[in-house]
Enzyme design. Structure first.
Site, PDB file in Angstrom:
ATOM      1  CE  LYS A  32      55.318  28.903  26.197  1.00  6.14           C
ATOM      2  NZ  LYS A  32      54.819  28.183  25.023  1.00  6.14           N
ATOM      3  CG  ASP A  73      51.704  29.867  25.372  1.00  7.41           C
ATOM      4  OD1 ASP A  73      51.841  28.848  24.688  1.00  7.41           O
ATOM      5  OD2 ASP A  73      51.220  29.817  26.525  1.00  7.41           O
TER       6      ASP A  73
HETATM    7  P1  NDP Z   1      44.767  31.725  23.650  1.00  2.95           P
HETATM    8  O1  NDP Z   1      45.051  32.710  24.710  1.00  2.95           O
HETATM    9  O2  NDP Z   1      44.547  32.204  22.256  1.00  2.95           O
HETATM   10  O3  NDP Z   1      43.520  30.824  24.057  1.00  2.95           O
HETATM   11  C1  NDP Z   1      43.524  30.087  25.242  1.00  2.95           C
HETATM   12  C2  NDP Z   1      42.171  29.442  25.416  1.00  2.95           C
HETATM   13  O4  NDP Z   1      42.227  28.567  26.516  1.00  2.95           O
HETATM   14  C3  NDP Z   1      41.067  30.436  25.711  1.00  2.95           C
HETATM   15  O5  NDP Z   1      39.863  29.939  25.260  1.00  2.95           O
HETATM   16  C4  NDP Z   1      41.115  30.483  27.242  1.00  2.95           C
HETATM   17  O6  NDP Z   1      39.897  30.915  27.837  1.00  2.95           O
HETATM   18  C5  NDP Z   1      41.368  29.039  27.566  1.00  2.95           C
HETATM   19  N1  NDP Z   1      42.057  28.947  28.863  1.00  2.95           N
HETATM   20  C6  NDP Z   1      43.200  29.570  29.217  1.00  2.95           C
HETATM   21  N2  NDP Z   1      43.509  29.278  30.487  1.00  2.95           N
HETATM   22  C7  NDP Z   1      42.544  28.457  30.921  1.00  2.95           C
HETATM   23  C8  NDP Z   1      42.312  27.804  32.157  1.00  2.95           C
HETATM   24  N3  NDP Z   1      43.137  27.949  33.193  1.00  2.95           N
HETATM   25  N4  NDP Z   1      41.208  27.000  32.237  1.00  2.95           N
HETATM   26  C9  NDP Z   1      40.366  26.855  31.184  1.00  2.95           C
HETATM   27  N5  NDP Z   1      40.540  27.457  30.003  1.00  2.95           N
HETATM   28  C10 NDP Z   1      41.617  28.229  29.873  1.00  2.95           C
HETATM   29  O7  NDP Z   1      45.989  30.678  23.681  1.00  2.95           O
HETATM   30  P2  NDP Z   1      46.426  29.636  22.590  1.00  2.95           P
HETATM   31  O8  NDP Z   1      45.253  29.139  21.846  1.00  2.95           O
HETATM   32  O9  NDP Z   1      47.570  30.205  21.851  1.00  2.95           O
HETATM   33  O10 NDP Z   1      47.023  28.458  23.495  1.00  2.95           O
HETATM   34  C11 NDP Z   1      46.240  27.364  23.947  1.00  2.95           C
HETATM   35  C12 NDP Z   1      47.154  26.212  24.341  1.00  2.95           C
HETATM   36  O11 NDP Z   1      47.953  25.823  23.216  1.00  2.95           O
HETATM   37  C13 NDP Z   1      48.157  26.534  25.460  1.00  2.95           C
HETATM   38  O12 NDP Z   1      48.386  25.366  26.216  1.00  2.95           O
HETATM   39  C14 NDP Z   1      49.439  26.872  24.684  1.00  2.95           C
HETATM   40  O13 NDP Z   1      50.593  26.698  25.459  1.00  2.95           O
HETATM   41  C15 NDP Z   1      49.339  25.848  23.558  1.00  2.95           C
HETATM   42  N6  NDP Z   1      50.125  26.134  22.369  1.00  2.95           N
HETATM   43  C16 NDP Z   1      49.953  27.301  21.684  1.00  2.95           C
HETATM   44  C17 NDP Z   1      50.688  27.553  20.552  1.00  2.95           C
HETATM   45  C18 NDP Z   1      50.462  28.756  19.709  1.00  2.95           C
HETATM   46  O14 NDP Z   1      51.017  28.799  18.599  1.00  2.95           O
HETATM   47  N7  NDP Z   1      49.663  29.723  20.117  1.00  2.95           N
HETATM   48  C19 NDP Z   1      51.733  26.600  20.097  1.00  2.95           C
HETATM   49  C20 NDP Z   1      51.754  25.366  20.830  1.00  2.95           C
HETATM   50  C21 NDP Z   1      50.997  25.168  21.948  1.00  2.95           C
HETATM   51  P3  NDP Z   1      39.769  32.406  28.431  1.00  2.95           P
HETATM   52  O15 NDP Z   1      39.571  33.270  27.220  1.00  2.95           O
HETATM   53  O16 NDP Z   1      38.608  32.339  29.330  1.00  2.95           O
HETATM   54  O17 NDP Z   1      41.055  32.706  29.148  1.00  2.95           O
END
Ligand code: NDP
Length: 444
Positions: A124, A164
């Site tokens: 990562k 991510d």
């Molecule tokens: P994105 O950046 O596309 O979206 C993240 C979302 O989560 C946004 O809505 C963001 O809001 C919100 N968010 C981020 N940080 C916080 C926080 N500290 N508190 C509250 N809301 C938060 O990321 P992904 O959708 O790709 O990832 C989301 C989760 O899924 C993560 O845990 C990631 O590790 C996991 N994941 C992702 C994969 C992938 O293929 N992308 C694969 C497997 C797991 P804001 O816009 O306000 O920051």
């Protein structure tokens, strides 16, 4: 091996890394018995070799904003374990990123990648750079500066990054472009690439779709139909968007989505048109979820998470530790029957305890969200063999992988009363494959 002793030692050697300790504690507690059935593991101190990353790179990233000012951020790549394949795992850009968070993610990734049945090790990376409010040109300059350092540590057979939080198709494209320029090679070193230059169909959808496929498998064990079920989703990024898309297709009613400022509650459910609005808002205009509430005249709750709303199913899809013990109690009191994690480690240990005690269907992220890295693995396979599969082919393979991961959880996690502890199942299944590979390769 005594799980508590191993953990205490790690805490002393690596203090101030609470997320890393949390992730390790959960795994150690569930694999302790199986580990101790194999004295040959302890003879070579396999557990410490598995918990401590192979290596960690950290570096300064300096970039220029649109006004000509220079900024510095920290960049990291954690290469955790490559016993079963090249290091593989996403890159996160978020202000909160630090070594502890990336170590927990790389540790989890190792078990998750093992579960996918594909030959991928765990890694990562990321930076404390926040993409929020930055122009396209600033994002590009940052990505290029980041890759200038990272490029010497990655490669198609060495370490393959992906997206991510804060890293989607745009950022992967910029990083890949710079990587290609520096190495003069067009390889499958990044996954999540654009379709025109080696990306796989269904990669953007894979994590969200995969989580729903896993959920369907869990519901099947209790004869429950997803149609008509009310679902709370958190987040509104990549994972949340495609989770909601699949749920709508299957006839479920999604009532919440969120971002780091708050959540919206739509009692009529988010339909395909409303989701299209969210995708444009988030992916194109990079706006806030609050704007949805203004557009459709529904409730918006600032500074809160959606777990107090009544639902049958909860799919946390934003970030780590976003669902605590109180949230879990609210969900259970409201009759929630299933929680499946799209995000990595979104539930705190106290929340997990509640779910396991209540014997609801609870799937940890390392099993439920493995669809993303699985299709990344399929992207690597397509790149290596210079072919592209159709969306139907990739989706069918994704479906198959999620069913397989579910079957492994059932195999290793079925309890005496016939219910399945998916935490235990996923951890043991993921661990055994990595452990056997490490044993076969000697102490290196
Ligand atoms: P994105 O950046 O596309 O979206 C993240 C979302 O989560 C946004 O809505 C963001 O809001 C919100 N968010 C981020 N940080 C916080 C926080 N500290 N508190 C509250 N809301 C938060 O990321 P992904 O959708 O790709 O990832 C989301 C989760 O899924 C993560 O845990 C990631 O590790 C996991 N994941 C992702 C994969 C992938 O293929 N992308 C694969 C497997 C797991 P804001 O816009 O306000 O920051």
């Amino acid at each position: 091996m005594k799980a508590a002793e191993v953990l205490d030692k790690l805490k002393v050697r690596f203090p101030n890394e609470p997320e890393y300790h949390q992730a390790v504690a959960e795994v150690l507690a569930t694999i302790e018995d199986v580990y101790n059935e194999h004295p040959e593991f302890d003879k070579v101190n396999l557990i410490e070799r598995l918990c401590i990353p192979d290596r960690i790179y950290s570096f300064r990233v300096t970039w220029m904003d649109d006004n000509g000012n220079y900024h510095t951020n920290m960049g990291y790549r954690i290469q955790h374990n490559n016993a079963i394949g090249p290091y593989k795992g996403g890159i996160r850009f978020h202000a909160s990123v630090n070594q502890s968070i990336l170590k927990f993610l790389a540790f989890e990734q190792t078990f998750k990648n093992s579960l996918t049945t594909l030959p991928m090790g765990g890694g990562k990376g990321g930076s404390d750079f926040s993409p929020r409010g930055k122009s396209n040109a600033e994002i590009m300059r940052f990505c290029q500066a980041f890759v200038e350092e990272l490029q010497r540590h990655i490669g198609p057979n060495t370490d393959v990054p992906a997206g991510d939080i804060g890293v989607g198709g745009r950022e992967v494209g910029y990083m890949f472009g710079k990587y290609k320029k520096m190495t003069r090679e067009h390889t499958g070193t990044y996954t999540g690439k654009g379709l025109e230059f080696g990306g796989s169909l269904v990669r953007p959808e894979a994590t969200g779709f995969g989580n729903v496929y896993f959920l369907l498998e869990m519901l099947k064990t209790r004869g429950i139909d997803i149609k008509g079920k009310t679902v709370c989703v958190s987040g509104s990024g990549n994972v949340a968007q495609y989770t909601v898309k699949k749920l709508i297709e299957l006839g479920a009613k999604v009532v919440t989505m969120s971002d780091s400022n708050g959540y919206i509650y739509d009692p009529d459910g988010i339909d395909a048109d409303k989701l299209a609005y969210i995708m444009e808002l988030k992916n194109l205009y990079r706006g806030r979820i609050k704007e949805y509430a203004e557009e459709y005249g529904v409730k918006y709750v600032e500074g809160a998470r959606p777990w107090g709303e009544k639902c049958d199913i909860a799919l946390p899809s934003a970030t780590q530790n976003e669902l605590n013990g109180d949230d879990a109690r609210k969900l259970l009191a409201n009759g929630c029957i299933a929680v499946s994690e799209g995000a990595n480690m979104p539930s705190t240990p106290e929340a997990i305890e509640q779910f396991l005690e209540a014997k609801i269907l609870y799937a940890p992220g390392k099993a439920a969200n493995a669809g993303g890295v699985s299709v990344s693995g399929l992207e690597m396979a397509q790149n290596a063999s210079m072919i592209s599969w159709t969306a139907e082919e990739v989706d069918a393979k994704l479906h198959q992988i999620m069913e397989n991961i579910h079957a492994q959880c059932v195999k290793y996690g079925t309890l005496e009363d016939g219910t399945v502890n998916y935490v235990k199942g996923a951890n043991i299944a993921g661990f055994m494959k990595v452990a056997k590979a490490m044993m076969a390769q000697g102490v290196v």
